[in-house]
Motif scaffolding. Structure first.
Motif, PDB file in Angstrom:
ATOM      1  N   SER A 119      -6.273 -20.174   7.965  1.00  0.00           N
ATOM      2  CA  SER A 119      -5.272 -21.243   7.903  1.00  0.00           C
ATOM      3  C   SER A 119      -4.589 -21.287   6.540  1.00  0.00           C
ATOM      4  O   SER A 119      -3.392 -21.555   6.446  1.00  0.00           O
ATOM      5  CB  SER A 119      -5.944 -22.605   8.141  1.00  0.00           C
ATOM      6  OG  SER A 119      -6.550 -22.628   9.403  1.00  0.00           O
ATOM      7  N   ASP A 120      -5.368 -21.042   5.516  1.00  0.00           N
ATOM      8  CA  ASP A 120      -4.847 -21.167   4.154  1.00  0.00           C
ATOM      9  C   ASP A 120      -4.480 -19.782   3.600  1.00  0.00           C
ATOM     10  O   ASP A 120      -5.283 -19.123   2.949  1.00  0.00           O
ATOM     11  CB  ASP A 120      -5.921 -21.841   3.283  1.00  0.00           C
ATOM     12  CG  ASP A 120      -5.455 -22.008   1.855  1.00  0.00           C
ATOM     13  OD1 ASP A 120      -4.244 -21.843   1.602  1.00  0.00           O
ATOM     14  OD2 ASP A 120      -6.313 -22.308   1.002  1.00  0.00           O
ATOM     15  N   LEU A 121      -3.234 -19.381   3.868  1.00  0.00           N
ATOM     16  CA  LEU A 121      -2.824 -18.021   3.474  1.00  0.00           C
ATOM     17  C   LEU A 121      -2.769 -17.868   1.953  1.00  0.00           C
ATOM     18  O   LEU A 121      -2.793 -16.745   1.440  1.00  0.00           O
ATOM     19  CB  LEU A 121      -1.467 -17.674   4.095  1.00  0.00           C
ATOM     20  CG  LEU A 121      -1.482 -17.521   5.622  1.00  0.00           C
ATOM     21  CD1 LEU A 121      -0.079 -17.297   6.159  1.00  0.00           C
ATOM     22  CD2 LEU A 121      -2.398 -16.374   6.049  1.00  0.00           C
ATOM     23  N   ARG A 122      -2.737 -18.987   1.250  1.00  0.00           N
ATOM     24  CA  ARG A 122      -2.762 -18.885  -0.221  1.00  0.00           C
ATOM     25  C   ARG A 122      -4.113 -18.379  -0.702  1.00  0.00           C
ATOM     26  O   ARG A 122      -4.249 -17.956  -1.849  1.00  0.00           O
ATOM     27  CB  ARG A 122      -2.431 -20.235  -0.864  1.00  0.00           C
ATOM     28  CG  ARG A 122      -0.953 -20.596  -0.720  1.00  0.00           C
ATOM     29  CD  ARG A 122      -0.600 -21.875  -1.470  1.00  0.00           C
ATOM     30  NE  ARG A 122       0.840 -22.065  -1.478  1.00  0.00           N
ATOM     31  CZ  ARG A 122       1.541 -22.583  -0.482  1.00  0.00           C
ATOM     32  NH1 ARG A 122       0.921 -22.972   0.617  1.00  0.00           N
ATOM     33  NH2 ARG A 122       2.851 -22.717  -0.549  1.00  0.00           N
ATOM     34  N   ILE A 129       0.004  -9.701  -5.028  1.00  0.00           N
ATOM     35  CA  ILE A 129       0.508  -8.683  -5.966  1.00  0.00           C
ATOM     36  C   ILE A 129      -0.151  -8.902  -7.324  1.00  0.00           C
ATOM     37  O   ILE A 129      -0.134 -10.019  -7.846  1.00  0.00           O
ATOM     38  CB  ILE A 129       2.040  -8.809  -6.141  1.00  0.00           C
ATOM     39  CG1 ILE A 129       2.751  -8.748  -4.786  1.00  0.00           C
ATOM     40  CG2 ILE A 129       2.561  -7.782  -7.139  1.00  0.00           C
ATOM     41  CD1 ILE A 129       3.237  -7.423  -4.346  1.00  0.00           C
ATOM     42  N   GLU A 130      -0.723  -7.855  -7.854  1.00  0.00           N
ATOM     43  CA  GLU A 130      -1.300  -7.944  -9.208  1.00  0.00           C
ATOM     44  C   GLU A 130      -0.426  -7.135 -10.143  1.00  0.00           C
ATOM     45  O   GLU A 130      -0.561  -5.904 -10.251  1.00  0.00           O
ATOM     46  CB  GLU A 130      -2.737  -7.425  -9.205  1.00  0.00           C
ATOM     47  CG  GLU A 130      -3.676  -8.372  -8.493  1.00  0.00           C
ATOM     48  CD  GLU A 130      -5.129  -8.019  -8.676  1.00  0.00           C
ATOM     49  OE1 GLU A 130      -5.439  -7.116  -9.475  1.00  0.00           O
ATOM     50  OE2 GLU A 130      -5.957  -8.637  -7.982  1.00  0.00           O
ATOM     51  N   GLY A 186       2.109 -14.168  -6.503  1.00  0.00           N
ATOM     52  CA  GLY A 186       2.376 -14.410  -5.084  1.00  0.00           C
ATOM     53  C   GLY A 186       2.050 -13.209  -4.230  1.00  0.00           C
ATOM     54  O   GLY A 186       1.505 -12.204  -4.690  1.00  0.00           O
ATOM     55  N   LEU A 187       2.406 -13.336  -2.939  1.00  0.00           N
ATOM     56  CA  LEU A 187       2.052 -12.304  -1.966  1.00  0.00           C
ATOM     57  C   LEU A 187       3.179 -11.296  -1.789  1.00  0.00           C
ATOM     58  O   LEU A 187       4.346 -11.596  -2.040  1.00  0.00           O
ATOM     59  CB  LEU A 187       1.781 -12.934  -0.597  1.00  0.00           C
ATOM     60  CG  LEU A 187       0.655 -13.963  -0.473  1.00  0.00           C
ATOM     61  CD1 LEU A 187       0.562 -14.449   0.966  1.00  0.00           C
ATOM     62  CD2 LEU A 187      -0.670 -13.353  -0.904  1.00  0.00           C
ATOM     63  N   GLU A 247       7.362 -12.427  -2.602  1.00  0.00           N
ATOM     64  CA  GLU A 247       8.167 -13.114  -1.583  1.00  0.00           C
ATOM     65  C   GLU A 247       7.440 -13.221  -0.238  1.00  0.00           C
ATOM     66  O   GLU A 247       7.964 -13.800   0.720  1.00  0.00           O
ATOM     67  CB  GLU A 247       9.464 -12.310  -1.388  1.00  0.00           C
ATOM     68  CG  GLU A 247      10.610 -13.102  -0.842  1.00  0.00           C
ATOM     69  CD  GLU A 247      11.785 -12.217  -0.405  1.00  0.00           C
ATOM     70  OE1 GLU A 247      12.830 -12.789  -0.098  1.00  0.00           O
ATOM     71  OE2 GLU A 247      11.650 -10.973  -0.364  1.00  0.00           O
ATOM     72  N   GLY A 248       6.206 -12.644  -0.183  1.00  0.00           N
ATOM     73  CA  GLY A 248       5.500 -12.519   1.097  1.00  0.00           C
ATOM     74  C   GLY A 248       5.328 -13.821   1.853  1.00  0.00           C
ATOM     75  O   GLY A 248       5.598 -13.874   3.060  1.00  0.00           O
TER      76      GLY A 248
END
Ligand code: FAD
Length: 379
Positions: free
Chosen positions: A133-136, A173-174, A180-181, A230-231
């Protein structure tokens, strides 16, 4: 009420799809359920009939049919046929839009033609063992190494994960200055990409669902869809169509359950009469039929709204919740009205009951759908 959202081209498409599924899918449904996977040859035949990634431009193998009503027709006909897995909704409603609307021309040239011809199967991997549920909370990471990324992480519950040739993978992204993703198009034949178990599920048996593991998979900048970080935004912008698609299946399934059950209670006798003539059963079916009709009218309005680009995230989330809760309640009651036979494999209502349960969970659990609606109310 007569449905008014379709035109003659949609009805022609429905006829073609119905005939194809009756010939090429219905006779094999049990076989695919037992195998836990839909035959790849079927998928190629469906693609040859223009039923896969048809929204892609013609020069990239599609038919340029960018009208969700065609998607809805296909999803409804899949429900009517029985068990064909989730390949059509996954490919046409969920995965293809990333490639058609968000991918670069080079990514489109690479992946759309094989997708539309059925040579490549696609999947999308957001969920992880520790984050649904928590994509973060996604832990999979794409570490920037100067001229390429190294993708590592574990994904789970991936629909078509066993068959997929290309997987859209959401990863953190590292890279300095990026937070962000990113969404990556990952070729499943790359070194470091591995499939885990074909997961044993409660329902939707013909559909393969898998764990995926990535260990330092080397990806180029060209494998990233959109921009770094921006994912999440890309996922959020495509999720309303995914939720609409689930609602289409939900309402069509509820309608089918009512149809099957009306026939059953009309011919099953107890205490000297058809059980459908008992007021309690008649009222149960009358009230569910009315609720499903109301849901159908609202859903058709949302389909048309989506065709005109007007379906927002909160409305799609609320619709998904309403339709899937009603689907399960309807099918559960319909199974009850079948008595013991409803619990037997050879009665379609038993499979429908199993298949419907997950609709309240995937595509965003219904509690999350209510959160989205609640936030839109300023609460
Ligand atoms: C058959 C199947 C196919 C799937 N296919 C895919 C796929 O192809 N790709 C993919 O990425 N994922 C897929 N999923 C994953 C699916 O999207 C997730 O299972 C779903 O989003 C829920 O995440 P979770 O399982 O981690 O549950 P959790 O997030 O752990 O939630 C558990 C429970 O807590 C509730 N909850 C969580 N947060 C809150 C909150 N803030 N308030 C109230 N309640 C809350 C949830 O609603 C749920 O009831 C699939 C799942 C299944 C079962």
């Amino acid at each position: 009420m007569r449905r008014t959202i379709f035109q003659s081209e949609h009805e022609d498409f429905r006829e073609a799809v119905r005939g194809f599924l009756a010939r090429e899918a219905a006779p094999f449904a049990q076989q695919w359920e037992a195998a836990g996977i839909v035959d790849r040859a079927f998928w190629k035949r469906a693609a040859a009939q223009g039923m896969v990634a048809f929204a892609a431009p013609e020069e990239l193998g599609g038919a340029g049919l960018r009208d969700f009503r065609f998607n809805a027709v296909l999803d409804e006909e899949v429900v009517a046929t029985g068990s064909v897995g989730d390949g059509f909704s996954l490919t046409n409603d969920i995965v293809a839009p990333y490639l058609i609307d968000r991918a670069s021309p080079a990514q489109q040239r690479r992946w759309l033609p094989p997708l539309a011809s059925g040579d490549a199967v696609a999947a999308i991997a957001m969920s992880e063992p520790g984050a649904g549920s928590d994509l973060r909370g996604i832990k999979a990471s794409a570490r920037w190494r100067g001229d390429h990324y190294e993708l590592s992480g574990a994904k789970t519950f991936v629909t078509s994960g066993i068959q997929a040739d290309v997987v859209i993978v959401a990863a953190r992204i590292e890279r300095e200055g990026v937070d962000g993703l990113g969404l990556f198009l990952v070729d499943a034949s790359l070194d470091g990409f591995a499939r885990g178990r074909k997961l044993q599920k409660l329902g939707r048996m013909a559909q393969d669902t898998a764990e995926l593991f990535m260990e330092r998979v080397v990806l180029g900048p060209d494998d990233l869809i959109g921009a770094e970080g921006e994912g999440l935004r890309l996922l959020m912008s495509n999720l309303p169509q995914e939720r609409l698609s689930i609602a289409v299946t939900a309402v069509a399934s509820a309608e089918r359950a009512l149809l099957i059950t009306r026939e059953y209670v009309g011919q099953r006798n107890a205490f000297g009469r058809a059980i459908g003539s008992f007021q309690t059963i008649r009222f149960a079916l009358a009230s569910l039929t009315t609720e499903v009709r109301a849901a159908r009218a609202y859903l058709d309005g949302c389909i048309l709204g989506h065709v005109h680009g007007e379906l927002d995230a909160a409305e799609a989330a609320g619709l998904k919740c309403l339709a899937t809760e009603l689907e399960f309640r309807t099918i559960d009651r319909c199974l009850q009205l079948h008595g013991g036979y409803g619990y037997m494999e050879e009665y379609p209502i038993a499979r429908m009951w199993r298949d419907s349960r997950v609709q309240r969970i995937y595509g965003g659990a219904n509690e999350i759908m209510l959160e989205i609606v609640g936030r839109s109310l300023g609460l």
